[in-house]
Enzyme design. Structure first.
Site, mmCIF file in Angstrom:
data_model
loop_
_atom_site.group_PDB
_atom_site.id
_atom_site.type_symbol
_atom_site.label_atom_id
_atom_site.label_comp_id
_atom_site.label_asym_id
_atom_site.label_seq_id
_atom_site.Cartn_x
_atom_site.Cartn_y
_atom_site.Cartn_z
ATOM 1 N N HIS A 111 0.839 -1.205 0.000
ATOM 2 C CA HIS A 111 0.000 0.000 0.000
ATOM 3 C C HIS A 111 0.875 1.257 0.000
ATOM 4 O O HIS A 111 0.674 2.172 -0.820
ATOM 5 C CB HIS A 111 -0.917 -0.007 1.226
ATOM 6 N N GLU A 112 1.826 1.295 0.921
ATOM 7 C CA GLU A 112 2.684 2.473 1.022
ATOM 8 C C GLU A 112 3.594 2.611 -0.192
ATOM 9 O O GLU A 112 3.961 3.721 -0.579
ATOM 10 C CB GLU A 112 3.518 2.412 2.308
ATOM 11 N N HIS A 170 1.868 4.799 -2.739
ATOM 12 C CA HIS A 170 2.033 6.227 -2.446
ATOM 13 C C HIS A 170 3.447 6.688 -2.794
ATOM 14 O O HIS A 170 3.641 7.747 -3.413
ATOM 15 C CB HIS A 170 1.781 6.497 -0.958
#
Length: 351
Positions: free
Chosen positions: A17-18, A21
């Site tokens: 997920h990170e 980003h």
């Protein structure tokens, strides 16, 4: 061993997920100060290319700290060229969408791997026939295997159920009855059934239930794409509807599970093999993607709402309002975390 696998799965999901980003931030020239797996005190860290990669004490999440963006204090801004704040709103929205997007991509890849390894599914074998149903009237019995409907091959119970519910008029079934092939014409009727949320729904059925026998369906590399796409969409829809039913009160709040429940079910899935573990990991990944898009200020969805406001009104929202809403958002998330952990402990205590 199961708990270790669970923690590794959670860490991997957070990392992915990170990573979304992080990559979108770097794509648009935003300096990333820290990439952390976990919250709280930093246990170990290594600086590479100006970014500190850290492992923190509380493994219940993670974060990417970009220059000019601080969830702990939204009023802290930077106007340097490599700052998050100075980027156009559409770029900031894409950076925010990067995390959930990678959750969906990860789920897709996992479902694709499952398709190549062999996906588990219920066999199209009848285990129950309702009295007075179209199936009973047509002579179908327990143990019959449905081979085809309207000359289309049936491989799984989902194929069978889907073709019946989307049919119109009578259908022709090819049935294996104790080794004898039979052609049966049957007219489905709208019957009542319970969905996964316990609600009564009406759909076209013939009044049969599966035997519970499981088969493995293998896909070639090309058709596996279709399977992965369908499963990712189905999982996303299920999570969205689940949130909707939770808000409506159809699903009681006591059914909500937290990190303990995730660890338990992941450990259990690991005991059932790689396919089961991949399937559950994909579902959790979709869950993370959907929940992070909710318009709660502390989540990606909340930041997207603030950025959309800026795009629509040509000015950023009031800093004090953003700060207060963000603090409230963190309060909501912490309350939900405590509540779900309480639910998990209560479930364990009651067996």
């Amino acid at each position: 061993m199961g708990i270790l696998v669970s923690l590794l799965v959670l860490s991997f999901l957070i990392f992915f997920h990170e990573l979304g980003h992080f990559l979108f931030a770097r794509l648009f020239g935003v300096h990333v100060e820290r990439f952390s797996i976990g919250f709280g005190k930093v246990l170990c860290a290594k600086r590479v290319g100006g970014t500190e990669y850290a492992l923190s004490a509380v493994p219940l999440g993670g974060y990417v700290k970009m220059k000019g963006q601080d969830d702990t204090d939204p009023t802290k801004v930077s106007y340097d060229a490599d700052s998050y704040n100075v980027k156009p709103p559409w770029q900031r929205i894409l950076i925010l969408l990067g995390g959930p997007l990678f959750n969906f991509l990860l789920a897709f890849f996992l479902y694709y791997a499952i398709a190549l390894m062999g996906a588990n599914a219920y066999q199209p074998v009848i285990g129950m026939v309702q009295p007075g149903s179209p199936a009973k009237e047509a002579g179908l019995t327990k143990g019959d295997r449905i081979l085809a409907i309207n000359d289309q091959k049936i491989r799984t119970w989902d194929d069978l159920s889907g073709m019946i519910s989307h049919s119109s008029g009578a259908i022709e079934m090819l049935v294996d009855h104790n080794g004898t092939l039979k052609d049966i014409v049957i007219a489905p009727r709208e019957l009542e059934a319970k969905n996964i949320f316990g609600e009564t729904v009406r759909k076209r059925m013939i009044g049969i239930g599966p035997s519970g026998a499981v088969t493995t369906v293998n896909y070639d590399p090309l058709s596996a794409f279709g399977y992965a796409w369908e499963q990712t969409l189905a999982a996303s829809k299920m999570i969205v509807v689940s949130v909707e039913k939770l808000i409506e009160g159809v699903v009681p709040a006591k059914e909500m599970g937290g990190v303990i429940a995730i660890v338990q079910v992941t450990a259990d899935a690991a005991q059932h093999g790689l396919v089961a573990l991949f399937a559950l990991t994909a579902l959790i990944s979709v869950n993370l993607g959907v929940l992070n898009l909710l318009p709660i200020p502390a989540l990606d969805g909340g930041h997207i709402v603030f950025t959309l406001y800026e795009m629509l009104f040509r000015r950023p929202p009031n800093e004090e309002v953003v700060y207060r809403l963000t603090v409230a958002g963190w309060g909501i998330l912490m309350a939900l975390m405590v509540f779900t952990i309480y639910n998990d402990i209560a479930r364990i205590a009651h067996g």
